[in-house]
Design a protein around this motif. Structure first.
Motif, PDB file in Angstrom:
ATOM      1  N   UNK A 194      38.242  36.438  53.868  1.00  0.00           N
ATOM      2  CA  UNK A 194      36.786  36.358  53.803  1.00  0.00           C
ATOM      3  C   UNK A 194      36.166  37.612  54.420  1.00  0.00           C
ATOM      4  N   UNK A 195      36.834  38.154  55.443  1.00  0.00           N
ATOM      5  CA  UNK A 195      36.378  39.390  56.090  1.00  0.00           C
ATOM      6  C   UNK A 195      36.867  40.641  55.360  1.00  0.00           C
ATOM      7  N   UNK A 196      37.672  40.443  54.318  1.00  0.00           N
ATOM      8  CA  UNK A 196      38.180  41.580  53.558  1.00  0.00           C
ATOM      9  C   UNK A 196      39.453  42.177  54.118  1.00  0.00           C
ATOM     10  N   UNK A 197      40.112  41.454  55.013  1.00  0.00           N
ATOM     11  CA  UNK A 197      41.363  41.935  55.607  1.00  0.00           C
ATOM     12  C   UNK A 197      42.545  41.253  54.934  1.00  0.00           C
ATOM     13  N   UNK A 198      43.504  42.042  54.548  1.00  0.00           N
ATOM     14  CA  UNK A 198      44.691  41.506  53.895  1.00  0.00           C
ATOM     15  C   UNK A 198      45.916  41.890  54.719  1.00  0.00           C
ATOM     16  N   UNK A 199      46.614  40.888  55.234  1.00  0.00           N
ATOM     17  CA  UNK A 199      47.809  41.142  56.053  1.00  0.00           C
ATOM     18  C   UNK A 199      49.003  40.407  55.469  1.00  0.00           C
ATOM     19  N   UNK A 200      50.139  41.079  55.409  1.00  0.00           N
ATOM     20  CA  UNK A 200      51.351  40.362  55.014  1.00  0.00           C
ATOM     21  C   UNK A 200      51.616  39.216  55.994  1.00  0.00           C
ATOM     22  N   UNK A 201      52.141  38.120  55.492  1.00  0.00           N
ATOM     23  CA  UNK A 201      52.351  36.913  56.305  1.00  0.00           C
ATOM     24  C   UNK A 201      53.198  37.183  57.550  1.00  0.00           C
ATOM     25  N   UNK A 202      54.234  37.975  57.401  1.00  0.00           N
ATOM     26  CA  UNK A 202      55.125  38.268  58.540  1.00  0.00           C
ATOM     27  C   UNK A 202      54.364  39.014  59.630  1.00  0.00           C
ATOM     28  N   UNK A 203      53.550  40.003  59.238  1.00  0.00           N
ATOM     29  CA  UNK A 203      52.770  40.752  60.231  1.00  0.00           C
ATOM     30  C   UNK A 203      51.730  39.871  60.897  1.00  0.00           C
ATOM     31  N   UNK A 204      51.097  39.012  60.113  1.00  0.00           N
ATOM     32  CA  UNK A 204      50.108  38.101  60.684  1.00  0.00           C
ATOM     33  C   UNK A 204      50.762  37.179  61.707  1.00  0.00           C
ATOM     34  N   UNK A 205      51.921  36.629  61.384  1.00  0.00           N
ATOM     35  CA  UNK A 205      52.629  35.742  62.309  1.00  0.00           C
ATOM     36  C   UNK A 205      52.992  36.485  63.594  1.00  0.00           C
TER      37      UNK A 205
ATOM     38  N   UNK B 178      44.440  48.398  50.769  1.00  0.00           N
ATOM     39  CA  UNK B 178      43.934  47.711  51.962  1.00  0.00           C
ATOM     40  C   UNK B 178      43.194  46.419  51.604  1.00  0.00           C
ATOM     41  N   UNK B 179      43.268  46.011  50.341  1.00  0.00           N
ATOM     42  CA  UNK B 179      42.688  44.733  49.931  1.00  0.00           C
ATOM     43  C   UNK B 179      41.226  44.791  49.559  1.00  0.00           C
ATOM     44  N   UNK B 180      40.713  45.969  49.255  1.00  0.00           N
ATOM     45  CA  UNK B 180      39.293  46.145  48.961  1.00  0.00           C
ATOM     46  C   UNK B 180      39.158  46.833  47.602  1.00  0.00           C
ATOM     47  N   UNK B 181      38.477  46.186  46.646  1.00  0.00           N
ATOM     48  CA  UNK B 181      38.346  46.749  45.307  1.00  0.00           C
ATOM     49  C   UNK B 181      36.890  46.796  44.854  1.00  0.00           C
ATOM     50  N   UNK B 182      36.054  47.516  45.568  1.00  0.00           N
ATOM     51  CA  UNK B 182      34.651  47.583  45.167  1.00  0.00           C
ATOM     52  C   UNK B 182      34.468  48.525  43.982  1.00  0.00           C
ATOM     53  N   UNK B 183      33.359  48.372  43.252  1.00  0.00           N
ATOM     54  CA  UNK B 183      33.078  49.337  42.189  1.00  0.00           C
ATOM     55  C   UNK B 183      32.798  50.719  42.796  1.00  0.00           C
ATOM     56  N   UNK B 184      32.982  51.752  41.991  1.00  0.00           N
ATOM     57  CA  UNK B 184      32.782  53.134  42.457  1.00  0.00           C
ATOM     58  C   UNK B 184      31.384  53.328  43.042  1.00  0.00           C
ATOM     59  N   UNK B 185      30.393  52.710  42.438  1.00  0.00           N
ATOM     60  CA  UNK B 185      29.016  52.846  42.919  1.00  0.00           C
ATOM     61  C   UNK B 185      28.901  52.339  44.356  1.00  0.00           C
ATOM     62  N   UNK B 186      29.551  51.208  44.663  1.00  0.00           N
ATOM     63  CA  UNK B 186      29.499  50.659  46.024  1.00  0.00           C
ATOM     64  C   UNK B 186      30.166  51.613  47.014  1.00  0.00           C
TER      65      UNK B 186
END
Length: 187
Positions: free
Chosen positions: A45-56, A115-123
């Motif tokens: 929801x915050x735009x952060x993507x972490x592999x499960x192992x790293x999160x644990x 890094x889990x972020x796919x905004x349009x080029x304009x953004x």
């Protein structure tokens, strides 16, 4: 002032406001804690993507392996670790360019996706403008955007442009895009 800074874990007010909102949204019981089962959703929801192992691993470092939830303070500590990890990843990707290097638009869009972020080029361009980042490449791309908006549709629309950014500025750009939830001004 020192106590305020410590309580914020070094986060800026805008970041802290976003994190507190996530805390409120994912504190399903209303007891001030986020259940660990909700943590991956809160991070996404915050735009952060972490592999499960790293999160644990981060959870174990912050609260131990027996914990079932995170307090507000622990949530901020975990976010600090996640953002530090992100900064290291950006620095690794930039390699020798960590001191204000010239980065292609393709590279920036690829890195943001990783890094889990796919905004349009304009953004991306608007976030650069808001932060006064990117040098003449950002100004050139924005000018072309005004003349040829159709050119900026689709994936890797910034290919062919170069931007002057440091690793820290790339992370600032990412936070700005996240704070806008990837939307453009017109949206």
């Amino acid at each position: 002032v020192v106590e305020l800074y410590k309580s914020r874990q070094g986060f800026r007010k805008l970041e802290l406001d976003q994190f507190q909102l996530a805390m409120k949204v994912f504190d399903r019981k209303g007891n001030g804690d986020i259940p660990l089962s909700e943590l991956p959703s809160a991070l996404l929801w915050l735009g952060l993507s972490l592999p499960e192992v790293e999160l644990r691993t981060m959870i174990d470092e912050v609260v131990g392996s027996e914990a079932t939830s995170l307090t507000h303070r622990h949530f901020l500590l975990l976010l600090r670790k996640a953002l530090e990890r992100e900064m290291l990843l950006v620095e690794q990707k930039l390699g020798p360019l960590t001191n204000r290097g010239s980065l292609s638009g393709f590279f920036i869009e690829s890195l943001l996706r990783e890094l889990g972020c796919q905004p349009p080029a304009v953004a991306i361009l608007e976030a650069m403008q808001d932060l006064s980042l990117g040098g003449s490449g950002a100004e050139e791309a924005l000018e072309q955007l005004r003349r040829e908006p159709e050119r900026f549709q689709g994936s890797f629309a910034l290919k062919g442009f170069c931007f002057q950014l440091t690793a820290e500025e790339v992370c600032d750009l990412l936070m700005k895009i996240r704070s806008r939830e990837g939307f453009t001004r017109s949206e």
